[in-house]
Design a protein around this motif. Structure first.
Motif, PDB file in Angstrom:
ATOM      1  N   ALA A   1       0.841  -1.197   0.000  1.00  0.00           N
ATOM      2  CA  ALA A   1       0.000   0.000   0.000  1.00  0.00           C
ATOM      3  C   ALA A   1       0.879   1.252   0.000  1.00  0.00           C
ATOM      4  O   ALA A   1       1.814   1.359   0.788  1.00  0.00           O
ATOM      5  CB  ALA A   1      -0.915   0.007   1.213  1.00  0.00           C
ATOM      6  N   GLY A   2       0.602   2.175  -0.915  1.00  0.00           N
ATOM      7  CA  GLY A   2       1.394   3.393  -1.033  1.00  0.00           C
ATOM      8  C   GLY A   2       2.395   3.313  -2.166  1.00  0.00           C
ATOM      9  O   GLY A   2       2.942   4.319  -2.607  1.00  0.00           O
ATOM     10  N   GLY A   3       2.629   2.091  -2.661  1.00  0.00           N
ATOM     11  CA  GLY A   3       3.643   1.888  -3.685  1.00  0.00           C
ATOM     12  C   GLY A   3       3.259   2.453  -5.038  1.00  0.00           C
ATOM     13  O   GLY A   3       4.099   3.037  -5.745  1.00  0.00           O
TER      14      GLY A   3
ATOM     15  N   VAL B   1      14.626   8.859  -4.380  1.00  0.00           N
ATOM     16  CA  VAL B   1      13.360   8.324  -4.895  1.00  0.00           C
ATOM     17  C   VAL B   1      12.479   7.769  -3.786  1.00  0.00           C
ATOM     18  O   VAL B   1      11.342   7.359  -4.030  1.00  0.00           O
ATOM     19  CB  VAL B   1      13.595   7.212  -5.944  1.00  0.00           C
ATOM     20  CG1 VAL B   1      14.301   7.773  -7.154  1.00  0.00           C
ATOM     21  CG2 VAL B   1      14.351   6.043  -5.336  1.00  0.00           C
ATOM     22  N   GLU B   2      12.980   7.707  -2.582  1.00  0.00           N
ATOM     23  CA  GLU B   2      12.192   7.092  -1.512  1.00  0.00           C
ATOM     24  C   GLU B   2      11.367   8.137  -0.767  1.00  0.00           C
ATOM     25  O   GLU B   2      11.912   9.022  -0.134  1.00  0.00           O
ATOM     26  CB  GLU B   2      13.111   6.329  -0.541  1.00  0.00           C
ATOM     27  CG  GLU B   2      13.771   5.142  -1.241  1.00  0.00           C
ATOM     28  CD  GLU B   2      14.625   4.301  -0.312  1.00  0.00           C
ATOM     29  OE1 GLU B   2      14.598   4.546   0.905  1.00  0.00           O
ATOM     30  OE2 GLU B   2      15.303   3.399  -0.825  1.00  0.00           O
ATOM     31  N   PHE B   3      10.072   8.043  -0.901  1.00  0.00           N
ATOM     32  CA  PHE B   3       9.169   8.991  -0.237  1.00  0.00           C
ATOM     33  C   PHE B   3       8.645   8.350   1.042  1.00  0.00           C
ATOM     34  O   PHE B   3       7.628   7.658   1.039  1.00  0.00           O
ATOM     35  CB  PHE B   3       8.027   9.371  -1.171  1.00  0.00           C
ATOM     36  CG  PHE B   3       8.457  10.231  -2.317  1.00  0.00           C
ATOM     37  CD1 PHE B   3       8.379  11.623  -2.235  1.00  0.00           C
ATOM     38  CD2 PHE B   3       8.971   9.660  -3.477  1.00  0.00           C
ATOM     39  CE1 PHE B   3       8.780  12.411  -3.297  1.00  0.00           C
ATOM     40  CE2 PHE B   3       9.380  10.454  -4.540  1.00  0.00           C
ATOM     41  CZ  PHE B   3       9.296  11.832  -4.457  1.00  0.00           C
ATOM     42  N   GLU B   4       9.363   8.588   2.125  1.00  0.00           N
ATOM     43  CA  GLU B   4       9.002   7.933   3.382  1.00  0.00           C
ATOM     44  C   GLU B   4       7.584   8.296   3.825  1.00  0.00           C
ATOM     45  O   GLU B   4       6.900   7.510   4.462  1.00  0.00           O
ATOM     46  CB  GLU B   4      10.000   8.296   4.492  1.00  0.00           C
ATOM     47  CG  GLU B   4      11.337   7.562   4.394  1.00  0.00           C
ATOM     48  CD  GLU B   4      11.214   6.037   4.476  1.00  0.00           C
ATOM     49  OE1 GLU B   4      10.254   5.545   5.103  1.00  0.00           O
ATOM     50  OE2 GLU B   4      12.083   5.349   3.893  1.00  0.00           O
ATOM     51  N   GLN B   5       7.168   9.521   3.498  1.00  0.00           N
ATOM     52  CA  GLN B   5       5.842   9.956   3.952  1.00  0.00           C
ATOM     53  C   GLN B   5       4.712   9.142   3.335  1.00  0.00           C
ATOM     54  O   GLN B   5       3.582   9.184   3.787  1.00  0.00           O
ATOM     55  CB  GLN B   5       5.647  11.465   3.702  1.00  0.00           C
ATOM     56  CG  GLN B   5       5.546  11.896   2.260  1.00  0.00           C
ATOM     57  CD  GLN B   5       6.890  12.318   1.668  1.00  0.00           C
ATOM     58  OE1 GLN B   5       7.905  11.637   1.843  1.00  0.00           O
ATOM     59  NE2 GLN B   5       6.906  13.446   0.981  1.00  0.00           N
ATOM     60  N   LEU B   6       5.054   8.405   2.263  1.00  0.00           N
ATOM     61  CA  LEU B   6       4.021   7.610   1.598  1.00  0.00           C
ATOM     62  C   LEU B   6       4.011   6.160   2.098  1.00  0.00           C
ATOM     63  O   LEU B   6       3.260   5.336   1.614  1.00  0.00           O
ATOM     64  CB  LEU B   6       4.227   7.627   0.088  1.00  0.00           C
ATOM     65  CG  LEU B   6       4.191   9.014  -0.566  1.00  0.00           C
ATOM     66  CD1 LEU B   6       4.508   8.902  -2.050  1.00  0.00           C
ATOM     67  CD2 LEU B   6       2.840   9.680  -0.371  1.00  0.00           C
ATOM     68  N   ARG B   7       4.876   5.871   3.064  1.00  0.00           N
ATOM     69  CA  ARG B   7       4.997   4.480   3.503  1.00  0.00           C
ATOM     70  C   ARG B   7       4.438   4.298   4.920  1.00  0.00           C
ATOM     71  O   ARG B   7       4.339   5.253   5.663  1.00  0.00           O
ATOM     72  CB  ARG B   7       6.458   4.048   3.471  1.00  0.00           C
ATOM     73  CG  ARG B   7       7.045   4.199   2.077  1.00  0.00           C
ATOM     74  CD  ARG B   7       8.487   3.795   2.013  1.00  0.00           C
ATOM     75  NE  ARG B   7       8.958   3.913   0.622  1.00  0.00           N
ATOM     76  CZ  ARG B   7      10.140   3.499   0.219  1.00  0.00           C
ATOM     77  NH1 ARG B   7      10.986   2.950   1.073  1.00  0.00           N
ATOM     78  NH2 ARG B   7      10.493   3.634  -1.047  1.00  0.00           N
TER      79      ARG B   7
ATOM     80  N   GLY C   1      -3.896   2.138   7.694  1.00  0.00           N
ATOM     81  CA  GLY C   1      -4.814   1.903   6.590  1.00  0.00           C
ATOM     82  C   GLY C   1      -5.222   3.169   5.864  1.00  0.00           C
ATOM     83  O   GLY C   1      -5.636   3.145   4.713  1.00  0.00           O
ATOM     84  N   LEU C   2      -5.083   4.290   6.542  1.00  0.00           N
ATOM     85  CA  LEU C   2      -5.488   5.553   5.932  1.00  0.00           C
ATOM     86  C   LEU C   2      -4.371   6.556   6.197  1.00  0.00           C
ATOM     87  O   LEU C   2      -4.070   6.876   7.336  1.00  0.00           O
ATOM     88  CB  LEU C   2      -6.797   6.015   6.571  1.00  0.00           C
ATOM     89  CG  LEU C   2      -7.607   7.103   5.880  1.00  0.00           C
ATOM     90  CD1 LEU C   2      -7.872   6.739   4.435  1.00  0.00           C
ATOM     91  CD2 LEU C   2      -8.920   7.312   6.606  1.00  0.00           C
TER      92      LEU C   2
ATOM     93  N   GLY D   1      -3.535  10.976  -0.826  1.00  0.00           N
ATOM     94  CA  GLY D   1      -4.196  10.122   0.160  1.00  0.00           C
ATOM     95  C   GLY D   1      -3.926   8.667  -0.186  1.00  0.00           C
ATOM     96  O   GLY D   1      -3.835   8.308  -1.358  1.00  0.00           O
ATOM     97  N   ILE D   2      -3.757   7.860   0.834  1.00  0.00           N
ATOM     98  CA  ILE D   2      -3.535   6.437   0.598  1.00  0.00           C
ATOM     99  C   ILE D   2      -4.476   5.651   1.510  1.00  0.00           C
ATOM    100  O   ILE D   2      -4.473   5.844   2.718  1.00  0.00           O
ATOM    101  CB  ILE D   2      -2.078   6.035   0.910  1.00  0.00           C
ATOM    102  CG1 ILE D   2      -1.122   6.807  -0.017  1.00  0.00           C
ATOM    103  CG2 ILE D   2      -1.881   4.527   0.766  1.00  0.00           C
ATOM    104  CD1 ILE D   2       0.306   6.806   0.471  1.00  0.00           C
ATOM    105  N   ALA D   3      -5.263   4.812   0.898  1.00  0.00           N
ATOM    106  CA  ALA D   3      -6.167   3.993   1.710  1.00  0.00           C
ATOM    107  C   ALA D   3      -5.965   2.544   1.333  1.00  0.00           C
ATOM    108  O   ALA D   3      -5.944   2.193   0.163  1.00  0.00           O
ATOM    109  CB  ALA D   3      -7.615   4.397   1.475  1.00  0.00           C
ATOM    110  N   SER D   4      -5.799   1.707   2.332  1.00  0.00           N
ATOM    111  CA  SER D   4      -5.852   0.274   2.063  1.00  0.00           C
ATOM    112  C   SER D   4      -6.895  -0.325   2.989  1.00  0.00           C
ATOM    113  O   SER D   4      -7.014   0.062   4.142  1.00  0.00           O
ATOM    114  CB  SER D   4      -4.483  -0.384   2.249  1.00  0.00           C
ATOM    115  OG  SER D   4      -4.116  -0.438   3.596  1.00  0.00           O
ATOM    116  N   GLY D   5      -7.634  -1.228   2.427  1.00  0.00           N
ATOM    117  CA  GLY D   5      -8.817  -1.726   3.134  1.00  0.00           C
ATOM    118  C   GLY D   5     -10.003  -0.922   2.629  1.00  0.00           C
ATOM    119  O   GLY D   5      -9.954   0.298   2.547  1.00  0.00           O
TER     120      GLY D   5
END
Lengths: 599, 551, 130
Positions: A445-447, A468-474, A478-479, A494-498
């Motif tokens: 998720a976030g990838g 290239v590594e965006f830590e804030q996106l990892r 779940g949200l 925004g990143i949502a998993s689930g």
């Protein structure tokens, strides 16, 4: 955004730090007030069996129905009266006396399993969950040697209606884990208890066939089912048959999340990267080409990043939503049909791969596309249904012909007599096996959004992206919410998993309150590494974390870490597709969605 | 407030008036005044006691002494002896014709003694669709009293001290339940009336709702005031259309008179009631299942704690009481806890409504003070066994109870005594069996019911009740062995000990109690009683731990 | 009208008392006669509705205008449904059992018109109301 947590569970469980003294099997211990007998027992190495119980904080999955009754222990009160209580939900209080080791408790636990088995097909040899079944394991653990209460058993037909999930209600032990996953985590509301008393089982309302329900086939129910009441539809025979057909050119692609999980099926540590062994195994199985879905992922980013830039520059609908995940696509179609114009129109990576295989690859290698069989190995059950969507099987030329899960691949490797652990490494075939680090991280998720940002950043600013590594996106939440500075523009992500988290984001969009430019959504908590087709995690969330770490490690190991730098992709556009998001690309690589009913 | 200690009730009914009761009253008043007791004793002319052939009647309250054929000359003795000296005037006490024993207390007299109707007080007497008739009998005075003269704590205290216990089956002290719900800190609370009556043969709740719906509405408002809930819900099974329609009418009428709604009796308290329909699942009488059903979820129970009083309807503190329990509340508030707790046994106060059914002559509803014996209910009130047959057993507590045999017929029944003889109060079903009934079949009948009504949530209840039924079926079809009897016993205790909620925890009771008392009837079904296959005798509930040992 | 106080409620009670007194004790002045018919589910299923209708028809036919028929709840005498109570001022209320439609005429004629209780159908009220 606290989710509706299971009844009997309170968020402030550990807020009270009051320590209390209890006694378990004559051993005195001091525990936090509010802890369950089950948790307290674990502290002193007392194992109480559980079956229906699930407590997955990461997933926000709390199944505390206390319904299986296999964790019964003796509670002895002040007057020395004893009664049986379920350890999983009974909370400790000061001065509590518990015995887990009396004949009364042991017998009660064993009889509960005996009763469950008395209404179970007991066809372990041929069961898809053989050796993975929690009921089977319990029978061994509790020393069940006979079933004294033989009688009528449930007799329901199997639901084989969907191309993805098989529902065998005769194996349902009514633990309701699937129901909790479906309703409280995924908020799909498909599965619920049906019938009364002995006839109870879990299924869609009115027990309509799964295919007629609004099921997204995310497979989280399959992941948590302790028995084989819910499994994927098996397609391994189709693969063997295709490989065996000399007229067919059978090629295989593997999704990014497979390589960090497949090893688990062969007793390897979770998070072991087995990419090379996997390729070797597939080659030995007889595939004519062993390729990588990551290639399709790189291609997806070319299109999706272009679409994002197009929407940004032309003030079109924002936010843009990624749509690599077919379960998520089906979710929005059923649950938010009014929003189906919001997601990107890109096909999902493995479908893009299939399209390219049957056009560019066929042309290049001079093979009749009708003789090409594309097999996708996916961490996912929903991909099985996706491959059968009418718009993706136009003119009966499927983009992808057969989809099997990580678990099915494991079964095929075993079946083929391949000693997986001892295999040497091999490389994917070219050209469709050339990939980048950005496409590997699609598996978590976030990838997807990180990969898109790596490309969009360079395309928008024209500068080279150094880190290239965006830590804030990892992360594992779940949200998640993050911003990425791209030149002048601050991209709000925004990143949502689930799907429960997806619902929150979609509701914001529907109400016009969304503050995002781009959103990644994955149906499975944690993304594809936690997919419904992955090796069973049996409630152990550490496994998911390890897979995630392995994914990022695989990214770091790659020389090329941006999709648009994949040389084969550049070649593909140059020789065949033209411009990203251009006419030909649009025709081949984009699709459309359909508003569906909510049942 | 008056300091009156004693009330002398003189019958002012037509019959007694004709036999000079007016003069009796006048003399009593004069003599009381002469003795200087007018502060303490008060003469009240009452309506007819319905016992005209023994008139004039004088009743002394709260002593509950009943004098018959009182002439004007007897007034002196009543005052001097009873009021001043506290001694009964023997010669005026009622003589029961059969044994010439003088009986003083009204309830002891054969004509009256068996039944006392508190919950059913208005049933059959008032038009349930006319709120004015309810008011005419003192209706809504309890609510008025609670709202205008009592604090919330006082209401809870009154109910607590009355000793009223839940009439739905569990027997939990109602006042304590109210107190717990009241003590919860929450802006939103609910009070729910459990009208999901489901025991086979029990219909007292329906009778109350059909005959006296306002008593339930009034009680819910009182309860709402006490616990701090402004919303009430009646959860009623949809199979009770008449009760529903009368309840709806009653709610409408109460609203019209402002007895439901905003600022009732001009107080700060507002309260209203909603009706929710159940689909006739027995398990929905269990309060957590009932709440789930109210919320639109599957009607199945949850593990307790948390109790509804802590986390109930939509997570808010919720008090659930049964219809009959509620019907007792208004009289408790108006007449006081002391009056209520004077009726019944030490730990079970008041009365209980029973539904008599089975092989009994007078099938119907009766309401008797706690402590009445089964013999009195079955033979005196119920008129004995049909067709002059021999009594064999009575099942109380519906499918959750057990059979009670002849030897226990003289047990004064209350919550605790019934438990001690292997049955339970339950909601008040009472099914009488005669010598022709086979007890294994009776057990099978009940198991079939619980098997069908089990929600299916827990493994012990879902599969356990099914297997119990199957074994019973095997026994009655003559195919069972001694080993099956062992299996039946063992599984009975497993289901009792391991089930999630009360429904299945009590489901094996009919088996356990029939095995205990009628073991021979089980053996009679076994073709070859080969003791090497099983124990061949029932070793009773006291050894239940041993049964587990034998697993 | 909304009831605002206990006194107001008591006033309503006073006004309504008359009719209920008649039921309990037969103790009222005036000439209003009441017929109470047990109209709970049990009563209705045993024919109480037909019984009630029959009484109304008898009243219509007889042209007596001081008789009121009141549907009430049940008193639990399932063994003798339908039950009917006849309340005549100054007389003890009489409860009849098993009053099917065909029994109505007899009760009406004997008891209500001629003041003669139909003994063989009378039920004893064996309870006290709190």
């Amino acid at each position: 955004m606290a989710k509706d947590i299971g009844k009997g569970e309170t968020q402030e469980k550990y807020e009270s730090k009051k320590m209390i003294n209890i006694e378990i099997n004559h051993e005195e211990l001091t525990v936090t007030e509010g802890i369950t007998v089950l948790e307290a027992s674990q502290k002193i190495g007392v194992k109480i069996p559980t079956l229906c119980h699930l407590d997955l904080e990461d997933l926000q999955l709390y199944n505390k129905t206390a319904s299986c009754r296999v964790c019964m222990v003796e509670l002895i009160d002040k007057n020395n009266n004893s009664r049986l209580v379920p350890a999983c939900v009974t909370k400790a209080y000061d001065g509590m006396v518990i015995r887990t080791d009396t004949i009364k408790a042991i017998t009660a636990r064993r009889m509960a399993v005996e009763l469950l088995l008395s209404n179970h097909p007991n066809e372990c040899f041929t069961c898809p969950k053989n050796l993975e079944c929690e009921l089977q394991a319990l029978a061994e653990e509790l020393n069940v040697r006979e079933i004294r209460w033989e009688g009528e058993r449930m007799d329901y037909p199997k639901d084989l209606s969907s191309d993805a999930i098989v529902k065998d209600s005769n194996k349902c032990i009514y633990c309701r884990r699937c129901e909790t996953a479906c309703n409280e985590v995924q908020t799909c509301g498909i599965l619920s208890g049906i019938g009364r008393g002995f006839d109870s089982f879990v299924g869609p309302a009115f027990n309509i066939p799964m295919v007629e329900s609004s099921c997204t086939y995310c497979g989280q129910c399959v992941q948590v089912c302790p028995t084989a009441a819910l499994t994927e539809m098996f397609h391994t025979d189709k693969v063997w048959k295709a490989i065996d057909d000399p007229d067919k050119h059978v090629i295989v692609q593997t999704a990014p999340a497979i390589r960090v999980a497949l090893g688990e099926l062969f007793g390897m540590e979770a998070g072991t990267i087995v990419t090379g062994k996997m390729v070797t195994a597939l080659k030995r199985m007889g595939f004519d080409g062993v390729f990588d879905t990551d290639f399709g992922a790189d291609l997806t980013i070319m299109e999706e990043a272009s679409e994002l830039i197009y929407r940004l520059e032309n003030n079109k609908t924002l936010p843009i939503l990624t749509n690599c995940c077919p379960a998520w696509v089906k979710f929005i179609e059923h649950q938010f049909p009014e929003l189906i114009h919001v997601p990107s129109t890109c096909k999902s990576p493995h479908i893009m791969f299939g399209t390219i295989a049957k056009t560019y690859y066929a042309e290049k290698n001079n093979i009749d596309p009708d003789n090409i069989v594309v097999v996708s190995i996916m961490p996912c059950i929903a991909k099985k249904a996706e491959a059968k969507r009418p718009e993706l099987t136009k003119d009966e030329r499927n983009n992808v012909d057969i989809v099997i899960t990580t678990r099915e691949l494991g079964a095929m490797i075993k079946e083929a007599g391949i000693n997986f652990k001892s295999l040497p490494d091999s490389e994917f075939d070219r050209p469709l096996g050339e990939t980048t680090g950005a496409s590997v991280i699609f598996g978590t998720a976030g990838g997807v959004i990180e990969a898109a940002v790596r490309t969009a950043y360079e395309w928008i600013t024209g500068d080279e992206l150094e880190n290239v590594e965006f830590e804030q996106l990892r992360g594992m939440d779940g949200l998640r919410k993050a911003t990425v500075q791209i030149g002048e523009k601050e991209l709000r992500i925004g990143i949502a998993s689930g799907l429960g988290n997806a619902r929150i984001i979609l509701e914001e969009i529907r109400e016009g309150k969304s503050e995002y430019d781009a959103i990644e959504i994955m149906a499975c908590p944690g993304g594809c590494i936690g997919g419904g087709g992955q090796p069973y995690h049996h409630g152990n969330r550490e496994i998911i974390r390890k897979r995630k770490d392995a994914i990022y490690e695989e990214d770091r190991n790659k020389k090329i870490r941006k999709c648009h730098e994949n040389p084969e992709i550049i070649k593909l556009y140059k020789e065949f597709l033209g411009k990203p998001f251009g006419d030909k690309a649009h025709k081949l690589l984009h699709t459309h969605f359909e508003a569906r009913e909510r049942i | 407030m008056s300091k009156t200690r004693t009330n002398i009730m003189v019958c002012g009914g037509t019959g007694c008036l004709a036999s000079d009761s007016e003069k009796v009253a006048k003399n009593l008043e004069l003599i009381i005044k002469a003795r200087g007791y007018e502060e303490e004793a008060k003469v009240i002319q009452t309506g007819c006691f319905g016992f005209c052939e023994q008139g004039p009647i004088v009743k002394i309250e709260p002593d509950n002494v009943f004098y018959v054929r009182v002439g004007p000359k007897d007034a002196k003795d009543i005052v001097d002896e009873h009021i001043v000296k506290g001694r009964k005037v023997e010669r005026l006490l009622y003589k029961e014709p059969h044994h010439n024993k003088k009986i003083g207390k009204q309830e002891d007299m054969e004509f009256y003694k068996k039944q006392l109707r508190i919950a059913l007080r208005n049933c059959g007497l008032i038009n349930p669709e006319d709120i004015y008739e309810y008011i005419a009998l003192g209706g809504y005075e309890a609510l008025g009293k609670a709202l205008t003269q009592m604090s919330r704590d006082e209401v809870v205290k009154e109910v607590k001290e009355s000793g009223l216990r839940g009439r739905g089956g569990g027997g939990f002290p109602t006042g304590v339940k109210w107190e717990i719900t009241k003590s919860q800190e929450s802006e939103v609370k609910f009070i729910i009336c459990n009208a999901d009556e489901g025991d086979p043969g029990a219909f007292m709740d329906r009778s109350i709702l059909e005959g006296d719906p306002h008593s339930v509405i009034e009680a819910m408002a009182i309860g709402g005031y006490a616990i701090g809930a402004d919303k009430g819900i009646v959860y009623i099974r949809a199979e009770y259309p008449l009760a529903i329609s009368r309840l709806k009418t009653a709610i409408k009428q109460s609203r019209e008179l402002g007895l439901l709604g905003k600022n009732i009796f001009d107080s700060d308290f507002s309260f209203d009631i909603d009706i929710k329909f159940g689909a006739g699942a027995f398990v929905c009488g269990e309060e957590t299942a009932l709440i789930n059903s109210c919320e639109g979820k599957r009607g199945e129970p949850d593990f307790k704690p948390p109790f509804p009083a802590q986390e109930g309807y939509w997570g808010h503190p919720t008090n659930v009481n049964n219809v009959e329990t509620f019907a007792n509340i208004p009289p408790i508030i108006t007449k006081g806890s002391e009056w209520f707790s004077s009726i019944g046994t030490e730990k079970s106060k008041g009365t209980k409504v029973f539904a008599l059914a089975g092989k009994i002559n007078n099938v119907g509803l009766v309401e008797v003070p706690m402590g009445t014996t089964l013999r009195e209910i079955i033979f005196d009130i119920g008129g004995g066994i049909q067709g002059g047959k021999k009594f064999k057993a009575v099942q109380t507590g519906g499918p959750s109870g057990g059979v009670i045999t002849e030897e226990y017929l003289d047990t004064p029944i209350d919550y605790d005594s019934l438990l001690s003889i292997g049955s339970m109060m339950g909601s008040g079903g009472m099914i009488v069996m005669d010598e022709t009934d086979n007890m294994v079949n009776i057990a099978k009948f009940y198991l079939e019911f619980t098997m069908d009504e089990a929600c299916g949530k827990c493994a012990a209840g879902r599969i356990g009740t099914k297997r119990l039924y199957e074994i019973l079926n095997k026994i009655t079809s003559g195919k069972a062995t001694m080993a099956d009897l062992d299996a039946l016993k063992q599984l009975s205790y497993m289901v009792k000990g391991s089930s999630l909620c009360g429904l299945c925890q009590t489901a094996p009771n009919p088996i356990i109690s029939t095995m205990k008392h009628f073991w021979d009837e089980y053996l009679a079904f076994i073709k070859d009683v080969d003791h090497s296959q099983g124990e061949g005798e029932y070793d009773g509930a006291k050894n239940k731990d041993n049964l587990m040992l034998k697993a | 009208m909304k009831v605002k106080s206990l006194d107001e409620l008591k006033k309503i009670r006073e006004e309504s008392l008359e009719k209920v007194n008649l039921r309990e004790k037969g103790d009222v002045k005036g000439d209003k006669v009441e017929i109470l018919v047990g109209m709970s589910t049990c009563g209705i299923s045993s024919g109480a509705r037909e019984t009630l209708t029959e009484f109304i028809e008898e009243i219509d036919k007889s042209k007596i205008n001081n008789i009121k028929v009141v549907p009430v709840g049940c008193i639990g005498y399932c063994h003798s449904e339908p039950t009917v109570q006849v309340n005549i001022p100054g007389q003890k209320p009489i409860l009849y059992g098993n009053v099917k439609k065909d029994k109505v005429h007899e009760i009406f004629e004997k008891h209500l018109q001629n003041g003669e209780v139909v003994e063989n159908m009378v039920l004893d009220i064996d309870f006290e109301r709190a």
